[in-house]
Design an enzyme around this catalytic site. Structure first.
Site, PDB file in Angstrom:
ATOM      1  CD  GLU A  21    -100.724 -55.319  26.511  1.00 26.66           C
ATOM      2  OE1 GLU A  21    -100.005 -54.382  26.137  1.00 26.66           O
ATOM      3  OE2 GLU A  21    -101.200 -56.158  25.735  1.00 26.66           O
ATOM      4  N   GLY A  22     -96.305 -56.505  29.076  1.00 23.37           N
ATOM      5  CA  GLY A  22     -94.988 -56.079  29.517  1.00 23.37           C
ATOM      6  C   GLY A  22     -94.667 -56.540  30.919  1.00 23.37           C
TER       7      GLY A  22
END
Length: 601
Positions: A442-443
Site C-alpha cells: 500500500e505504498g
C-alpha cells in the site's frame, strides 16, 4: 511452546480503558449492543483464529499456492478458514441490521480481525481485501451494482480485490495503461495488465470481484483521467446466477518472501475481445473513489504489521523466560545453575524495545480505527469533522510507522532466540518474512512521506495538523496533573515544538524549491511518527497511572500497569530523543543525498 494470540489483557486495556469504547453504546447505532456483545464478538473471532487459521500458518508458508495453467491450488485449510470466517458473519459485521450485518463498531471489528491476522496473516488477507472491495461498492456503486455483487460478497461466495499496479508503473498510477472501451449496452471492455494483485486468483470462492483502475479511451492524461470499474472473474447474471468466464486471465503467480498463502498475481484483461466491466460512479473520478479502499487498506496494513511485531514479541518473551543460558557477569562460579536469558540485561533491552514498538503501534492503529468510527457516528458534525481531519493527517503515519517498527520488533525477536531464531522450527523468522512486505504494501515509505509533508500537513490551511497539536496539548495537560506521568510532559512539549519548527521550515523550503523541500520527506515522516507514538504512549501511561491508583488492585494488574509505564519511559528516553538529529537534517535542508549524482554511484 504455546504462544497466545496477542494479549487479551492488553486488548481489553486498549478497547475499554484507553479508547473507552463502551461509551459507543450511548450512540444511536449501537444502543442495542452491550459490552457483553462486543466481548462475545471478540471471543468468536479468537476461537475461529485459533481453530481454523493458526493450524496452517506454517503449512501455508511451506506449501504456497500453485497454478497448473488452469486452476490455482491452495492447501485445503485455507478454504476451511475462509468458510468459518464467512459463516460467523465477519464479512458483513459492520453493515447495518437491515443490510444483513451486525452493526458492529469499527474498533471492535479491527480487534476481531487482529486475532485472525495474529493467527495467520496470509490467509487473513483474502477477507481483508474482500471487505475493502465491498465497502467501496457500498459507497460508490449504483443500486443495481450493489444488489448484484454485495450480498454474495457478504456471504463469502464472492471475494474481492483491488487492481491498481501495472508492470513498469508501480505506484505511478497517473501513468497506468489499462484502458476501457464503452459498449452500446452501457458496459465497458477492459484491456491491459495488472500485477502484484493480492488474491487476484484462488480456489476458495465461486467468484472474484476485481475493482480495477483504468482509463476510458480519450480520457484526460494523468490521475484526472482514471476511472473505477467492477470486473468480475465470472460474469454474473441479473438474477445473481453465474454466467460465462470473463476475459480475465491469470498470467502467473508471483513468489513472495512472505505472505505466501495469499496469492500474488499477474492478471491479463482483454486477451480475447475485452473483459466485461462496469463503471463505478462518474467517469474520471476513479482514483478519488479508490482512495477509500486504499486508506482503509493502509490502516489495515499498519495493523497487520503491528500484530506481526506483537506476535514476535510474545514468542520471544516466552522463550526468554524458559531458555536457560549463561550466568550474570557478577557470578564467577562455573557450577552455579544457568539463568533464564530474560535475566540478562541486554535481552530485557530487546524485549522492552519490542514491547514499546508493538504495543505503541497497535494502540496507534486502534486509535485510528476509533477516529474512523467517530468520523461516522460521533454525536455532532464538528466532532465527526475533527475526527476525519486528524485521521486523514495521520493515515500515512498509521500505515508506515508500524510497518517500519513492527519489522524492527521482529528483527529483535530473532535476536533474542539467537540461532534458533533463524530456523523454521520457530515462528519468528516467518513473522519477519511476512512483515517485510508491509513497508512496501500500500505504498512505500517514501510515498507516505511525500503525502504527509507535501499534501496532508498543508491541507485546508493546516487544519488537520492544528487539530492534532491541540489533541496532543490536551493530553499533556492531563498528564501534568498526575504524579506518575509528569516525567513525560516536558519531553513531549519539546518534541511538539521541534515538530512544529521543522514543519514550518520545510513548508517554507517547499515554497522555494519543491524538489529539495520534499527530498527528505521520509525522515520527516519518521520524526512525525515518533512524536505521534510518544503521544499514544503518554495516553497509555496516563491510563496506567490511574489504574495503579485503584484500591484492591490485583498483583497481575499492578504488574501490567507498571509494564506500561516502563515501556513509555523506554520510548521517551531511547526513541523520542532521536528526533533531534532528524530535525537538524531537515531544518538545514540537508542535500547530501539530493546532490548525489547518478554517475557517482
Amino acid at each position: 511452546m504455546n504462544t497466545p494470540l496477542l494479549n487479551d489483557r492488553d486488548l481489553e486495556f486498549m478497547l475499554y480503558e484507553l479508547l473507552d469504547s463502551e461509551q459507543l453504546l450511548q450512540r444511536e447505532r449501537y444502543k442495542d449492543h452491550s459490552r457483553e456483545v462486543f466481548n462475545a464478538t471478540l471471543q468468536t473471532a479468537k476461537t475461529i483464529a485459533e481453530k481454523y487459521f493458526a493450524n496452517h500458518n506454517a503449512k501455508g508458508d511451506a506449501n504456497e499456492p500453485t497454478f497448473d495453467g488452469e486452476k490455482v491450488h491452495l492447501i485445503a485449510e485455507t478454504k476451511q478458514a475462509w468458510d468459518a470466517y464467512a459463516e460467523a458473519g465477519f464479512l458483513a459485521a459492520h453493515y447495518d441490521f437491515d443490510e444483513g450485518g451486525m452493526q458492529m463498531p469499527e474498533v471492535v471489528l479491527r480487534i476481531a480481525n487482529a486475532y485472525i491476522s495474529a493467527a495467520n496473516i496470509a490467509s487473513a488477507g483474502y477477507g481483508f481485501l474482500s471487505l475493502g472491495a465491498a465497502n467501496l461498492l457500498r459507497s460508490f456503486g449504483s443500486e443495481a451494482q450493489k444488489r448484484r455483487f454485495i450480498p454474495p460478497m457478504q456471504e463469502g461466495r464472492f471475494a474481492g480485490t483491488m487492481a491498481l499496479t501495472e508492470p513498469g508503473q508501480g505506484s505511478a498510477l497517473a501513468d497506468i495503461k489499462t484502458y476501457a472501451e464503452p459498449q452500446d449496452d452501457g458496459s465497458y471492455r477492459l484491456f491491459g495488465q495488472k500485477m502484484y494483485i493480492s488474491g487476484g486468483d484462488q480456489s476458495i470462492t465461486e467468484n472474484i470481484v476485481h475493482m480495477v483502475l483504468a482509463k476510458i479511451k480519450g480520457a484526460p492524461a494523468g490521475v484526472k483521467g482514471i476511472s473505477l470499474f467492477i470486473c468480475p472473474k465470472v460474469l454474473v447474471n441479473e438474477d445473481g446466477s453465474l454466467g460465462e468466464r470473463n476475459d480475465v486471465a491469470l498470467a502467473g503467480l508471483l513468489h513472495k518472501m512472505g505472505y505466501r498463502n495469499t496469492t500474488s498475481t499477474v492478471l491479463n484483461f482483454g486477451e480475447n475481445g475485452g473483459a466485461e466491466a462496469y463503471l463505478v460512479g462518474e467517469p474520471h473520478r476513479g482514483l478519488q473513489y479508490m482512495f477509500q479502499m486504499m486508506n482503509e487498506a493502509r490502516i489495515g496494513v499498519g495493523l497487520g504489521a503491528a500484530i506481526l511485531g506483537y506476535q514476535g514479541y510474545n514468542y520471544s518473551l516466552n522463550y526468554a523466560r524458559e531458555r536457560p543460558q549463561g550466568r550474570l557477569p557478577s557470578c564467577n562460579d562455573p557450577h552455579a545453575p544457568q539463568i533464564n536469558i530474560i535475566e540478562h540485561a541486554d535481552v530485557r533491552r530487546m524485549l522492552l524495545a519490542q514491547k514499546a514498538y508493538a504495543e505503541g503501534a497497535l494502540a496507534l492503529c486502534l486509535y485510528a480505527s476509533s477516529l474512523f468510527e467517530d468520523s461516522q457516528t460521533a454525536a455532532t458534525e464538528e466532532q465527526r469533522d475533527h475526527a476525519f481531519e486528524i485521521l486523514d493527517l495521520l493515515t500515512p503515519v498509521v500505515k508506515s510507522w508500524p510497518s517500519k517498527y513492527g519489522l524492527k520488533a521482529n528483527e529483535l525477536a530473532i535476536q533474542v532466540l539467537g540461532g534458533a531464531g533463524y530456523i523454521r522450527e520457530y515462528p519468528v523468522e516467518q513473522y519477519y518474512r511476512d512483515n517485510r512486505l508491509n513497508p512496501i504494501h500500500e505504498g512505500a515509505e517514501a510515498i507516505h512521506g511525500l503525502d504527509i509533508l507535501g499534501r496532508k500537513v498543508p491541507l485546508k490551511n493546516m487544519k488537520g495538523y492544528r487539530l492534532f497539536k491541540q489533541a496532543v496539548a490536551l493530553s499533556i495537560e492531563t498528564a501534568r496533573a498526575i504524579e506518575l506521568t509528569t516525567e513525560f510532559v516536558k519531553p513531549l512539549e519539546r518534541a511538539l515544538d521541534t515538530l512544529d519548527g521543522v514543519t514550518h521550515s520545510l513548508l517554507l523550503s517547499i515554497s522555494k524549491d519543491v524538489d529539495l523541500g520534499l527530498a527528505n520527506a521520509t525522515i520527516y515522516l519518521d520524526l512525525f511518527g515518533r512524536v505521534a507514538v510518544s503521544w499514544i504512549w503518554l495516553q497509555q501511561a496516563v491510563v496506567a497511572a490511574r489504574g495503579l491508583g485503584k484500591s484492591g488492585l490485583h498483583s497481575d494488574d499492578d504488574n501490567f500497569y507498571r509494564g506500561k509505564l516502563q515501556a513509555a519511559r523506554y520510548f521517551y528516553q531511547w526513541e523520542l530523543p532521536q528526533i533531534q538529529h532528524q530535525a537538524t537534517l531537515l531544518k538545514e535542508d540537508n542535500a547530501v543525498c539530493f546532490d548525489m549524482k547518478n554517475a557517482w554511484f
